[in-house]
Design an enzyme around this catalytic site. Sequence first.
Site, PDB file in Angstrom:
ATOM      1  N   GLU A 111      29.769  48.106  27.235  1.00 25.51           N
ATOM      2  CA  GLU A 111      29.507  47.786  27.906  1.00 25.51           C
ATOM      3  C   GLU A 111      29.040  49.026  28.771  1.00 25.51           C
ATOM      4  OE1 GLU A 111      31.009  47.105  32.706  1.00 25.51           O
ATOM      5  OE2 GLU A 111      32.623  48.056  31.683  1.00 25.51           O
ATOM      6  N   CYS A 124      35.545  44.893  31.081  1.00 27.94           N
ATOM      7  CA  CYS A 124      35.267  46.472  31.453  1.00 27.94           C
ATOM      8  C   CYS A 124      37.589  45.974  32.897  1.00 27.94           C
ATOM      9  CB  CYS A 124      35.171  47.425  31.355  1.00 27.94           C
ATOM     10  SG  CYS A 124      35.455  48.877  31.966  1.00 27.94           S
ATOM     11  N   LYS A 162      29.774  39.415  34.797  1.00 31.06           N
ATOM     12  CA  LYS A 162      31.180  40.726  34.996  1.00 31.06           C
ATOM     13  C   LYS A 162      31.908  40.133  36.777  1.00 31.06           C
ATOM     14  CE  LYS A 162      33.555  44.892  35.023  1.00 31.06           C
ATOM     15  NZ  LYS A 162      32.262  46.504  34.868  1.00 31.06           N
TER      16      LYS A 162
END
Length: 504
Positions: A80, A212, A179
């Site tokens: 990321e 993440c 995300k």
Amino acid sequence: MLRAGPALGLLLLCHQALLARPDSSFVAAVYEYPSILIADPEALTDRSSALELMNRNLDHYEEQVMAAAKQGVQIIVFPEDGIHGFNFTRRSIYPFLDFLPAVQSGKWNPCLEPQFSDTEVLQRLSCLAGRGRLFLVANLGTKQPCNGTDPGCPPDGRYQFNTNVVFDDKGTLVASYRKQNLYFEYSFDTPSVVDHSIFETPFAGKIGTFTCFDMLFFEPAVRLVTDLGVKHIVFPAAWMDQLPLLAGIEIQQAFAVAFNVNVLAANLHHPLLRMSSSGIHTPHGSFWYHNTESLKGKLIVANISADPGAGGPQWNSPLGESHGRFSWDDGTCEGDADTPCGDPLEGALETPATFHGEMMYDNFTFMPLRENRGRLRVCANALCCELDYRRRGLSDELYALGVLDGLHTVHGTYYLQVCALVKCGGPRWETCGHETPRATEKFDFHIRGNFSTAFVFPMLLTSGMTLQPPGQRGWEGGHYFMRKSQLSSGLVTAALYGRWYERD
């Protein structure tokens, strides 16, 4: 069983017979990357300058793609924020964003069809995948225009997303993911609808992706594996290690073990920011990299099974009855041979007084370990945790059993139920819960709790930020347990990390 890596995070690779692999396995790679960062991410710049920086990072991506291709890699994952960086404002990141057209997955090859403007990064990633003849997973910032007919449209007339993209071995865009759970990323928007991004591969079947901080939440991470049948996760991250419960490699391995999936996790490598935790994790063992003493990144390559959960326990199998005693692996206890391990020793629960301490911003109830061996029981709200332990020798290191049943509210809001055996940070009990990466004390232990959630992640972190397989784990008699003996290095954390998603 795969063997874990040695101390100081030095890498264990699995290069043997890569070209002679069986059809039931595939070769994967993740790259922990020390990305080139812009000096002042809040300063305004132009597209040309932004592309100059991003192409410097993509030059390093190209080197790793070519190195991976020579090793027979079929899929590679990059971190990321590895292309553009982080800590931007909404305005300052704009020149770094690519336009991601609303094209059907599998219908556009940016390298061969560069018909859209502001897609230079997508084009180069597409070409890299085609050149390396491998699937490529990368993270970048994307933009999407909107107007007043969209009630969610931001005032500046565009959405900005933290986006994973996946290209197949011909360079065709086969998946994208925006995300969902942003971590103080004020330059990006949260998509109004959760993306459940899955792509098909000829070597591993369905693979899912998220990013993440998403790993701590039900959507989309858990949904992919529980409802959509995904057995492999590609996981770009910019993860800052936080001990004792959320080191990157620790949660990556725990997710793989809990759900019987493979996790291909690529993190940034910036040791001064506590970023160094990448790995290829299976339910049976891990290949990882963690090194805070070097500024260099690392390409991790491993040959892993295309069916990671074969023969393993099921993630969602709370058993209706006990299928084992609260005991050591060999069924015996040290000491009185006439006392079965599963029965409480007389006075065993008359342990020292509990105390409260902060661990990772939460108020844990702790009970100290004072003896070479023993049984402890600690409760907090509805959760009661039990520990049966034996130390290989009594050192001056302090350990405690910590219990939490409550809502975490710092750096994110989510409900936790945790049983954790942790090494304390110093010579006083009030340091229990503090960060410490090293330990010498080796344990045999059995830890369990009466969790109210089916989602429990078994964590095991040892000295020098190293991993070992968690050992036996699962449900017995309404409790989730983890049992481990013969640790090869000192214990830092042994935890059952429960997520009660409905109470977030």
